[in-house]
Design a protein around this motif. Structure first.
Motif, mmCIF file in Angstrom:
data_model
loop_
_atom_site.group_PDB
_atom_site.id
_atom_site.type_symbol
_atom_site.label_atom_id
_atom_site.label_comp_id
_atom_site.label_asym_id
_atom_site.label_seq_id
_atom_site.Cartn_x
_atom_site.Cartn_y
_atom_site.Cartn_z
ATOM 1 N N ASP A 243 3.399 -1.521 5.740
ATOM 2 C CA ASP A 243 1.989 -1.755 5.220
ATOM 3 C C ASP A 243 1.829 -2.808 4.047
ATOM 4 O OD1 ASP A 243 1.349 0.180 7.246
ATOM 5 O OD2 ASP A 243 1.568 1.817 5.766
ATOM 6 N N LEU A 244 2.968 -2.718 3.378
ATOM 7 C CA LEU A 244 3.025 -3.460 2.072
ATOM 8 C C LEU A 244 3.155 -5.146 2.683
ATOM 9 C CD1 LEU A 244 6.017 -1.877 0.139
ATOM 10 C CD2 LEU A 244 3.617 -2.048 -0.549
ATOM 11 N N GLU A 249 -0.174 -9.843 2.801
ATOM 12 C CA GLU A 249 -0.977 -11.037 3.487
ATOM 13 C C GLU A 249 -2.088 -11.219 3.846
ATOM 14 O OE1 GLU A 249 1.074 -10.527 7.404
ATOM 15 O OE2 GLU A 249 2.909 -11.774 6.578
ATOM 16 N N SER A 250 -2.853 -9.954 3.575
ATOM 17 C CA SER A 250 -4.358 -9.956 3.749
ATOM 18 C C SER A 250 -5.054 -10.410 2.403
ATOM 19 C CB SER A 250 -4.996 -8.627 3.809
ATOM 20 O OG SER A 250 -4.566 -8.014 2.748
ATOM 21 N N GLU A 273 -4.713 -3.596 -8.462
ATOM 22 C CA GLU A 273 -4.765 -2.063 -8.039
ATOM 23 C C GLU A 273 -3.684 -1.912 -7.110
ATOM 24 O OE1 GLU A 273 -8.667 -1.251 -6.276
ATOM 25 O OE2 GLU A 273 -9.734 -1.337 -8.338
ATOM 26 N N PHE A 274 -3.445 -2.717 -6.186
ATOM 27 C CA PHE A 274 -2.337 -2.809 -5.235
ATOM 28 C C PHE A 274 -0.963 -2.573 -5.885
ATOM 29 C CE2 PHE A 274 1.158 -5.143 -3.023
ATOM 30 C CZ PHE A 274 1.174 -4.413 -2.002
ATOM 31 N N LEU A 275 -0.674 -3.241 -7.032
ATOM 32 C CA LEU A 275 0.607 -3.321 -7.550
ATOM 33 C C LEU A 275 0.612 -1.940 -8.606
ATOM 34 C CD1 LEU A 275 0.737 -6.759 -9.133
ATOM 35 C CD2 LEU A 275 2.123 -6.075 -7.394
ATOM 36 N N SER A 276 -0.433 -1.601 -8.990
ATOM 37 C CA SER A 276 -0.256 -0.050 -9.558
ATOM 38 C C SER A 276 0.086 0.986 -8.670
ATOM 39 C CB SER A 276 -1.830 0.233 -10.051
ATOM 40 O OG SER A 276 -2.668 0.531 -9.087
#
Length: 336
Positions: A243-244, A249-250, A273-276
């Motif tokens: 998933d990561l 890539e998206s 937000e993804f990194l959090s």
């Protein structure tokens, strides 16, 4: 040449057709902070002496005997004070008592246990700093300091390995107590506060689905730089790892030639937000440039060590955009 207490006592007893009787009554205790005790018997009197070596202890016993004889027999003061024994490893004023470990009790590797505890609680790896080594080659005393964050503990022993173990054990006890107190304080919180925290946690998990499957603690990446990517990749379960990669890539647009300030702000917000969800955050700094038409931006992610990228472009928007893309590509490179 001044005589030592042992020599003076020997000559004194020989004149009385006898010799001092020395007996070792304590042989060091079996710890790294060894002490020795001698008992001496002369002319019906008894005295004892303690030192860091057998020689020192024997001299101290002889000195105590001379004082005892003078007090009990009323001998006049000697014309010259006895010379101090040639102590090379003087007994410290306060030597910490280290209890002897029973044979039935298993040995605990404090160094390894401390490193594991630091990793579990997201602390930096322990740092061991040699402070001093004193004494002759056959009786060295080593002092090593253990540092974790702002905490410091000292270990003293007759070998470097024992001193390191002693410092690690003290640090292990200190951090274990702190962690235990923290858990105890958390358990004493009232029901209303706990309920609010549970609701906040559920909201966070709903917003960031990865939170429910990720480890609660950020991985300690205090390893060699050559092994950094391996440690990072292995810190995620296999299903989350896929998933990561897909999520990273998206973020990369197909067309990078025409980007607006609004798009860059949205991209930065979504990437943050993804990194959090991974327990990480991103920061950026605009750097000064010698050219008026040049814009330089530095962005970094607070991993260990930090992932840092610098981008230079004609506009601030373009510089920020390419810095974000470079960070994403770096993470993909490390994870793949």
């Amino acid at each position: 040449m001044n005589k030592t207490p042992v020599s003076i006592l020997q000559e004194m007893m020989v004149k009385k057709h006898t010799v001092p009787n020395y007996e070792l009554i304590h042989d060091g205790g079996g710890t790294h902070m060894n002490t020795f005790t001698y008992k001496v018997i002369c002319d019906g009197l008894t005295a004892t002496g303690t030192g860091r070596s057998k020689k020192d202890a024997k001299h101290e016993a002889a000195k105590a005997m001379l004082e005892t004889i003078a007090a009990h027999r009323g001998y006049p003061q000697l014309p010259a004070s006895p010379a101090q024994s040639p102590v090379r490893t003087p007994l410290p004023p306060q030597v910490p008592e280290v209890p002897r470990i029973p044979p039935t009790e298993p040995f605990v590797n404090a160094i390894g246990a401390l490193q594991d505890l630091c990793a579990e609680n997201n602390l930096q790896e322990p740092l061991y700093v040699p402070i001093s080594d004193v004494g002759p080659p056959h009786a060295k005393i080593f002092t090593i300091q253990c540092e974790v964050s702002t905490f410091k503990e000292i270990g003293v022993a007759k070998t470097k390995k024992q001193a390191k173990q002693e410092a690690a054990k003290k640090m292990l006890d200190k951090i274990s107590d702190l962690v235990a107190n923290q858990d105890e304080n958390l358990s004493e919180e009232n029901d209303d506060t706990t309920k609010k925290e549970n609701i906040a946690n559920e909201l966070a998990k709903a917003r960031y689905p990865l939170l429910s499957r990720l480890p609660t603690k950020k991985v300690n990446l205090g390893v060699k730089l050559s092994e950094y990517h391996i440690k990072l990749k292995n810190s995620f379960p296999s299903d989350i790892y896929t998933d990561l990669i897909e999520k990273l890539e998206s973020f990369i647009p197909k067309d990078k030639s025409n980007v607006s300030e609004e798009y860059v702000e949205t991209l930065l917000s979504e990437f943050s937000e993804f990194l959090s969800t991974l327990g990480l955050n991103i920061s950026n700094v605009t750097l000064e440039s010698n050219k008026a038409d040049n814009h330089v931006v530095l962005m970094k992610i607070n991993t260990f060590p930090e992932i840092t990228q610098i981008s230079c472009a004609d506009t601030d928007t373009q510089a920020r955009f390419f810095a974000i893309i470079n960070l994403i590509n770096t993470m993909l490179f490390l994870l793949k």
